[in-house]
Design a protein around this motif. Structure first.
Motif, short mmCIF file in Angstrom:
data_model
loop_
_atom_site.label_atom_id
_atom_site.label_comp_id
_atom_site.label_asym_id
_atom_site.label_seq_id
_atom_site.Cartn_x
_atom_site.Cartn_y
_atom_site.Cartn_z
N ASP A 1 91.96 -12.62 11.05
CA ASP A 1 91.63 -14.04 10.79
C ASP A 1 90.13 -14.11 10.54
O ASP A 1 89.37 -13.34 11.14
N PHE A 2 89.70 -15.04 9.68
CA PHE A 2 88.27 -15.15 9.39
C PHE A 2 87.55 -16.16 10.29
O PHE A 2 86.34 -16.26 10.25
N ASP A 3 88.30 -16.94 11.06
CA ASP A 3 87.68 -18.00 11.85
C ASP A 3 86.85 -17.41 13.01
O ASP A 3 87.40 -16.67 13.85
N GLN B 1 88.19 -15.26 16.19
CA GLN B 1 87.76 -13.85 16.29
C GLN B 1 87.19 -13.55 17.67
O GLN B 1 87.44 -12.50 18.25
N PHE C 1 82.99 -12.44 7.33
CA PHE C 1 83.59 -12.43 6.00
C PHE C 1 82.86 -11.43 5.12
O PHE C 1 83.47 -10.69 4.34
N ILE D 1 96.82 -9.84 7.90
CA ILE D 1 96.35 -11.03 8.63
C ILE D 1 97.45 -11.47 9.60
O ILE D 1 98.60 -11.07 9.47
N GLN E 1 94.75 -21.17 16.62
CA GLN E 1 95.02 -21.27 15.18
C GLN E 1 95.81 -22.57 14.93
O GLN E 1 96.72 -22.90 15.69
N ARG F 1 93.02 -24.20 10.04
CA ARG F 1 92.33 -22.91 10.17
C ARG F 1 93.04 -21.80 9.39
O ARG F 1 92.38 -20.97 8.75
N SER G 1 91.45 -19.53 6.34
CA SER G 1 91.45 -18.06 6.36
C SER G 1 92.21 -17.49 5.17
O SER G 1 91.79 -16.50 4.56
N LYS H 1 90.17 -17.81 2.03
CA LYS H 1 89.10 -16.81 2.01
C LYS H 1 89.67 -15.44 1.61
O LYS H 1 89.07 -14.71 0.82
#
Ligand code: SAM
Ligand code: SF4
Length: 451
Positions: A172-174, A178, A187, A209, A216, A220, A224, A227
């Motif tokens: 996940d990019f959040d 993370q 990222f 992912i 989440q 969100r 992700s 992205k």
């Protein structure tokens, strides 16, 4: 909501159902299969045949809290150096048992984190593999890559060794998610890893992912997913986060109260799924997405999609040899799994033995049921008459099982004559429908052959 309550009634939200990366599943392996069987099965590979090879690296520099993979933390290089030496010995031993002319159609390095190997070790291990096992034409060499644990030298060594596919862990990019799951990875770090891989000619790139992570929500996961789409992976694995602290002790750090409800998980999956489909990706099986022209998408269209321990694959090889601690091999005769503990694996190999600790010899019943389950997991459809013919089984033998499944899953599965079909609305319960064909799961007392 009506659909969700129907799925809930069928057990979607509380079932501990296997992922069916094998049938019979690994918990049913037993100590009756050992190194002697493994050697016999290697010797039975046809001369000049093509096999797949999986090498397992059970180490990581960082231990992410969410991770349920069997892996151990290392801070120094010496355990990794020793392990690579052991793997090379195991490779030579396996080669000596195989007949002449065997070639590799697939080579996969997984873990753990294979990129924990330094550039020199990567080159050394790859040279040993290639010297012992020449690549078949169109061979694929894929590696699991942690974007935080790789640099130009290691990527150069992998590219030089012939790596042409890679899989990166994103999750996940959040930043808040993370932090909570113990996996911080900006990222930019992921984007740079992708650029570096593409610059080295990687034509097929997968990204992992997760949905169902703590904190989440739909906004969100949308962010992700968008992205990730910017990075244009060829394939995506969208796995449901498995919270299994009794198996992966470090998950106890993860706040259970922040985990989405089962209903919310279903929505999270669907939100990401829609975004991938809008972006032109094809749905592959229960949890993968692939761009048009990717090997998985082509295999799905041609009815050649398969499922093995690495998940969905277009690999058609009958033999998958797994080397390294806990690695599993599949032969036409059955499964063989190596000793799980790294020390035990190394001790056996160093003593000149194969480390096979458990496994299973297939019965004709296992093979037939396994093919039905694989077809349902891959195509959401099983032509029962064709599968009976393929496996040399008596005509009609699968029908009572299919009828029972159609009754139990009425509304989300269709039995049209001899074809079992899972329409779109039934896909979230595919593993449960597959389980209706699992003789081990459905019987209280272990295996009971119904056919
Ligand atoms: C063995 S890891 C290898 C990847 C590499 N070490 C990295 O971290 O990038 C393979 C994948 O398993 C998945 N995985 C690990 N723990 C999981 C869990 N608890 N639930 C679902 N998937 C999980 C993650 O998506 C991860 O990328
Ligand atoms: S996610 Fe990858 S790096 Fe993190 S602990 Fe699991 S295998 Fe190791």
């Amino acid at each position: 909501m009506k659909h969700e309550s129907q799925l809930a009634r069928l057990g979607l939200f509380d079932a501990k159902v296997p992922r069916y990366t094998s049938y019979p599943t690994a918990p049913h392996f037993h100590a009756g299969v050992g190194g002697g069987d493994f050697a016999d099965w290697l010797r039975a590979v046809p001369e000049g045949g093509a096999v797949s090879l999986y090498l397992h690296v059970p180490f990581c520099r960082r231990l992410c809290w969410f991770c349920a993979c069997r892996t151990q933390g290392v801070t120094s290089e010496s355990p990794v150096v020793n392990y690579v030496e052991t793997l090379k010995q195991d490779l030579r031993h396996a080669r000596s048992a195989l007949p002449d002319g065997v070639r590799l159609s697939r080579l996969h390095w997984g873990g753990g984190t294979p990129t924990i190997l330094g550039a020199g070790m990567i080159a050394d291990l790859a040279a040993t593999v290639r010297e012992l096992f020449p690549f078949a034409e169109d061979a694929e060499f894929s590696v699991e890559i942690d974007p935080n644990e790789v640099d130009a030298a290691r990527l150069d060594a992998l590219a030089e060794a012939g790596m042409n596919r890679a899989s990166i862990g994103v999750q996940d990019f959040d930043p808040e998610i993370q932090k909570v799951i113990g996996r911080e990875q900006s990222f930019e770090v992921t984007r740079d890893a992708v650029r570096e891989l593409r610059a080295r000619g990687i034509r097929s790139l997968n990204a992992d992912i997760l949905y169902g992570l703590p904190y989440q929500d739909n906004a969100r996961i949308t962010e992700s997913t968008k992205k990730l789409l910017e990075l244009e992976p060829d394939r995506v694995a969208l796995y449901g986060y498995a919270h299994v602290p009794w198996m992966a002790r470090r998950q106890t750090i993860i706040p259970v109260e922040a985990l989405p409800s089962p209903e919310a998980r279903l929505q999270l999956f669907d939100t990401a799924r829609r975004l991938f489909v809008w972006a032109g990706y094809h749905e592959i099986g229960i949890d993968h997405f692939a761009r048009p022209g990717d090997g998985l998408e082509t295999a799905l269209k041609a009815g050649r999609l398969r499922r093995n321990f690495q998940g969905y694959t277009d690999d058609q090889s009958e033999v998958l040899i797994g080397l390294g601690a806990s690695a599993i091999s599949r032969f036409p005769q059955g499964y063989a799994q190596n000793a799980s503990r790294t020390a035990e694996y190394q001790a056996k190999v160093r003593a000149g033995e194969f480390s096979t600790a458990r496994g299973l010899v297939f019965t004709a019943d296992d093979i037939l049921r396994g093919r039905v389950i694989e077809e349902l997991m891959c195509q959401f459809r099983a032509d029962l008459a064709a599968l009976e013919r393929e496996c040399g089984a008596q005509e009609g033998v699968l029908q009572p099982l299919a009828e029972a499944a159609a009754r139990k899953f009425a509304g989300v599965v269709k039995l049209d004559g001899r074809v079992l079909d899972i329409p779109h609305e039934g896909r979230p319960v595919t593993r449960m429908i597959a389980r209706a064909f699992d003789a081990y799961e459905m019987s209280e007392s272990g295996h009971s052959s119904a056919i």
